[in-house]
Design a protein around this motif. Sequence first.
Motif, PDB file in Angstrom:
ATOM      1  N   MET A   1       0.835  -1.261  -0.105  1.00  0.00           N
ATOM      2  CA  MET A   1       0.098   0.110  -0.062  1.00  0.00           C
ATOM      3  C   MET A   1       0.909   1.211  -0.015  1.00  0.00           C
ATOM      4  N   ARG A   2       2.062   1.128   0.755  1.00  0.00           N
ATOM      5  CA  ARG A   2       2.908   2.483   0.783  1.00  0.00           C
ATOM      6  C   ARG A   2       3.175   2.975  -0.467  1.00  0.00           C
ATOM      7  N   GLY A   3       3.702   1.914  -1.452  1.00  0.00           N
ATOM      8  CA  GLY A   3       4.247   2.275  -2.870  1.00  0.00           C
ATOM      9  C   GLY A   3       2.858   2.647  -3.718  1.00  0.00           C
ATOM     10  N   VAL A   4       1.906   2.188  -3.707  1.00  0.00           N
ATOM     11  CA  VAL A   4       0.479   2.775  -4.380  1.00  0.00           C
ATOM     12  C   VAL A   4      -0.036   4.067  -3.862  1.00  0.00           C
TER      13      VAL A   4
ATOM     14  N   LYS B   1      -8.487   3.433  -0.078  1.00  0.00           N
ATOM     15  CA  LYS B   1      -9.750   2.104  -0.343  1.00  0.00           C
ATOM     16  C   LYS B   1      -9.167   1.576  -1.544  1.00  0.00           C
ATOM     17  N   GLN B   2      -8.599   2.279  -2.751  1.00  0.00           N
ATOM     18  CA  GLN B   2      -8.322   1.660  -3.926  1.00  0.00           C
ATOM     19  C   GLN B   2      -6.904   1.015  -3.629  1.00  0.00           C
ATOM     20  N   ALA B   3      -6.092   1.622  -2.795  1.00  0.00           N
ATOM     21  CA  ALA B   3      -4.685   0.934  -2.676  1.00  0.00           C
ATOM     22  C   ALA B   3      -4.859  -0.283  -1.773  1.00  0.00           C
ATOM     23  N   LEU B   4      -5.945  -0.355  -0.753  1.00  0.00           N
ATOM     24  CA  LEU B   4      -6.082  -1.594   0.031  1.00  0.00           C
ATOM     25  C   LEU B   4      -6.473  -2.578  -0.897  1.00  0.00           C
ATOM     26  N   LYS B   5      -7.493  -2.435  -2.095  1.00  0.00           N
ATOM     27  CA  LYS B   5      -7.948  -3.315  -2.855  1.00  0.00           C
ATOM     28  C   LYS B   5      -6.653  -3.685  -3.701  1.00  0.00           C
TER      29      LYS B   5
END
Length: 172
Positions: free
Chosen positions: A83-86, A94-98
Amino acid sequence: MSVEHDHSHHEHEHHGGHAGHEHHRPGKVSWGMAASATLHCLTGCAIGEVLGMVIGTALGWGNLATIVLAVALAFVFGYTLTMRGVLRAGVGFKQALKVALAADTVSIIVMEIIDNGVMLVVPGAMEAGLASWLFWGALAFALFVAFLLTTPVNKWLIGRGAGHAVVHAYHH
């Protein structure tokens, strides 16, 4: 000429979204790419695994409670690193978690089954104290075996546009 080719390839990846992943065909994924994805997964898993094993062992917990904590923390740290990179690419939480869930879940599951299985079969490893070479040696060995056996899984997933392949659109 190759720079232009690479640039257009990256634009295709970035604008292609998650749907088709036409650029990831079976057989087109290198072992290096698979090893890199597995190393990324291993980093998060190892942080969580070591922390969980240390906490569980230090508190005198049994094998099951220690492994549950280690696995839970491996998922937390694995997803967090992705998630850090995204998130840095400007994607919302929310999208990063997905993306993290899609990218890492299978890899983390495989890695956790293998490394915890190895820890359980090494005689005395789970009962050894934190000051024991047996504990640390077995944990290092378990993570190494997990890396070796998860790499082909990641190669297969990436080759089908799944697993860590879903993160590639955010690396540019």
